[in-house]
Scaffold this active site. Structure first.
Site, PDB file in Angstrom:
ATOM      1  N   LYS A 255       0.854  -1.205   0.000  1.00 35.28           N
ATOM      2  CA  LYS A 255       0.000   0.000   0.000  1.00 35.28           C
ATOM      3  C   LYS A 255       0.887   1.251   0.000  1.00 35.28           C
ATOM      4  O   LYS A 255       0.603   2.242  -0.669  1.00 35.28           O
ATOM      5  CB  LYS A 255      -0.929  -0.022   1.224  1.00 35.28           C
ATOM      6  N   ASP A 271      -5.547   4.838 -15.527  1.00 42.57           N
ATOM      7  CA  ASP A 271      -6.518   4.004 -14.810  1.00 42.57           C
ATOM      8  C   ASP A 271      -5.873   3.436 -13.540  1.00 42.57           C
ATOM      9  O   ASP A 271      -5.105   2.471 -13.591  1.00 42.57           O
ATOM     10  CB  ASP A 271      -6.952   2.878 -15.768  1.00 42.57           C
ATOM     11  N   HIS A 369       2.801  12.581  10.865  1.00 45.74           N
ATOM     12  CA  HIS A 369       1.406  12.983  10.690  1.00 45.74           C
ATOM     13  C   HIS A 369       0.999  13.969  11.776  1.00 45.74           C
ATOM     14  O   HIS A 369       0.304  14.931  11.532  1.00 45.74           O
ATOM     15  CB  HIS A 369       0.487  11.751  10.752  1.00 45.74           C
TER      16      HIS A 369
HETATM   17  C1  MEV Z   1       0.360   4.734   4.912  1.00 45.84           C
HETATM   18  O1  MEV Z   1      -0.420   5.332   3.928  1.00 45.84           O
HETATM   19  C2  MEV Z   1       1.380   3.811   4.272  1.00 45.84           C
HETATM   20  C3  MEV Z   1       2.234   3.018   5.258  1.00 45.84           C
HETATM   21  O2  MEV Z   1       1.392   2.286   6.132  1.00 45.84           O
HETATM   22  C4  MEV Z   1       3.097   2.085   4.446  1.00 45.84           C
HETATM   23  C5  MEV Z   1       3.886   1.099   5.290  1.00 45.84           C
HETATM   24  O3  MEV Z   1       3.475   0.791   6.407  1.00 45.84           O
HETATM   25  O4  MEV Z   1       4.927   0.637   4.773  1.00 45.84           O
HETATM   26  C6  MEV Z   1       3.050   3.923   6.121  1.00 45.84           C
END
Ligand code: MEV
Length: 397
Positions: A255, A271, A369
């Site tokens: 992700k 896409d 964050h």
């Molecule tokens: C957050 O958008 C993406 C992460 O979780 C990726 C990861 O954990 O390697 C920080």
């Protein structure tokens, strides 16, 4: 101005950033306005999808500092997630110390699948289909003379036998297009002939998003001193190994890769779902779902990152040609082929993943964050601009 290394880019106002982007890429006044306003008129949106009432804005930012295959890029990224663009820029800055990112895309070959059911003798059907291979390829190519004139088109076929179903894979070189339209048209055109040759019924005639012949491989060396020492290198190697054995972690790891890739894919009017399906199915095509990047330490103690994913993106056709902001973003990238866009996407995915692992193994992701959050609350109190986009959660750019 030719370098994408822009110290303090994050400190500038959006207008000042746009001045730099315009100078870097040579976009026109009109294109500059497209980026500034970043909107799609209802008329334009109405040409893209159905039942239109308007459009849905997503922040558009640019990642600085990218040096890919020796060429500088400022990279458009459309994302709603804070920290992503800052983290990509920071990772790219670190990668420059050791020469930037190397990226190589394969020939842009997509797979068109025709699933045949009810074939009573699959071996015989296979023989008949293969004996008609040239005719099949010629028939497919008669669907798209433009693609053929550009050196693309159907180039080969493969046959797979999956129990009761037989699958014919058309291999189509899509050149600078993503290729879904061309491939689907060919698959539909050739299906009756395949039915005739096999005695079966073509139950599916559509491309596969698992674009195993359209890959990008990217790699970079991240200097240990820039990372804060060899312990960080070791820690990143260790956590990347964890993702190889823990599917729950591999999902999140990948992700993080897609945070960068999808933002670029969206910003260029490509896409996102096709690319995401391709990357995740590629990660899962072996015995288990695995990370699409890996990290190791070289003999100098630096971190080496590598990525390999399918990358079905185009620079012609579809939204890439209708959407004024996507078109302008492609111009800012200054690219000449879909393969070059794929190479950039691989580089961004690798850097994004590296940045996430670096944050996770040092101060943690939340601290970055929370810094953004604190700054936002502070600026709201002061009644000033949040400066959210100006922040680098982890380090100075
Ligand atoms: C957050 O958008 C993406 C992460 O979780 C990726 C990861 O954990 O390697 C920080």
């Amino acid at each position: 101005m030719t370098s994408s290394r822009i110290p303090g880019f994050y400190k500038l106002s959006p207008k000042e950033r746009l001045d730099i982007i315009a100078e870097f890429s040579g976009i026109s006044e009109e294109e500059r306005r497209f980026l500034e306003k970043s909107y799609l008129t209802t008329e334009q949106a109405d040409k893209m999808v159905e039942n239109v009432v308007g459009s849905f804005p997503i922040p558009l930012g640019f990642a600085a500092n990218f040096l890919i295959n020796g060429k500088d890029y400022i990279i458009p990224m459309a994302t709603e997630e804070p920290s992503v663009i800052a983290a990509a820029s920071n990772a790219a800055k670190i990668s420059r110390v050791r020469g930037g990112i190397k990226s190589e895309a394969t020939t842009p070959v997509m797979i068109g699948q025709i699933h045949l059911s009810g074939v009573s003798n699959q071996d015989e059907a296979e023989e008949k289909i293969l004996s008609e291979k040239d005719n099949i390829i010629e028939t497919c190519n008669s669907c798209d003379s433009t693609l053929v004139s550009l050196g693309g088109g159907a180039k080969g076929l493969e046959i797979r036998k999956l129990g009761k179903t037989m699958v014919v894979h058309l291999l189509v070189d899509c050149r600078d297009a993503m290729g879904a339209n061309a491939v689907n048209t060919m698959a539909e055109r050739i299906a009756p002939l395949l039915e005739e040759l096999s005695g079966g019924k073509a139950v599916l005639r559509i491309l596969s998003n698992l674009a195993v012949h359209r890959l990008v491989k990217s790699s970079a060396v991240f200097d240990k001193e820039e990372l804060g020492g060899e312990e960080i290198v070791d820690a990143i190697v260790d956590v990347s190994e964890i993702a190889k054995t823990d599917i729950y972690r591999a999902s999140t790891h990948n992700k993080g890769v897609m945070n960068g890739i999808s933002a670029l894919v969206l910003a260029t009017g490509n896409d996102t779902r096709a690319v995401e399906a391709g990357v995740h199915s590629y990660a899962g095509k072996g015995e288990s779902y695995i990370p699409v990047t890996s990290f190791s330490k070289n003999s100098e103690g630096d971190l080496v990152g590598e990525l390999e994913v399918p990358m079905a993106v185009g620079i012609v056709g579809g939204a890439t040609k209708i959407h004024p902001v996507a078109k302008t973003n492609l111009k800012v990238l200054g690219i000449s082929s879909a393969a070059e866009l794929a190479e950039i996407a691989g580089a961004v995915g690798l850097c994004q993943n590296f940045a996430a692992l670096k944050a996770l193994t040092s101060e943690g992701i939340q601290k970055g964050h929370m810094k953004l959050h604190a700054r936002k609350i502070e600026s709201e109190k002061m009644g000033t601009s949040s400066g959210l986009n100006n922040s680098d959660p982890n380090e100075k750019l």
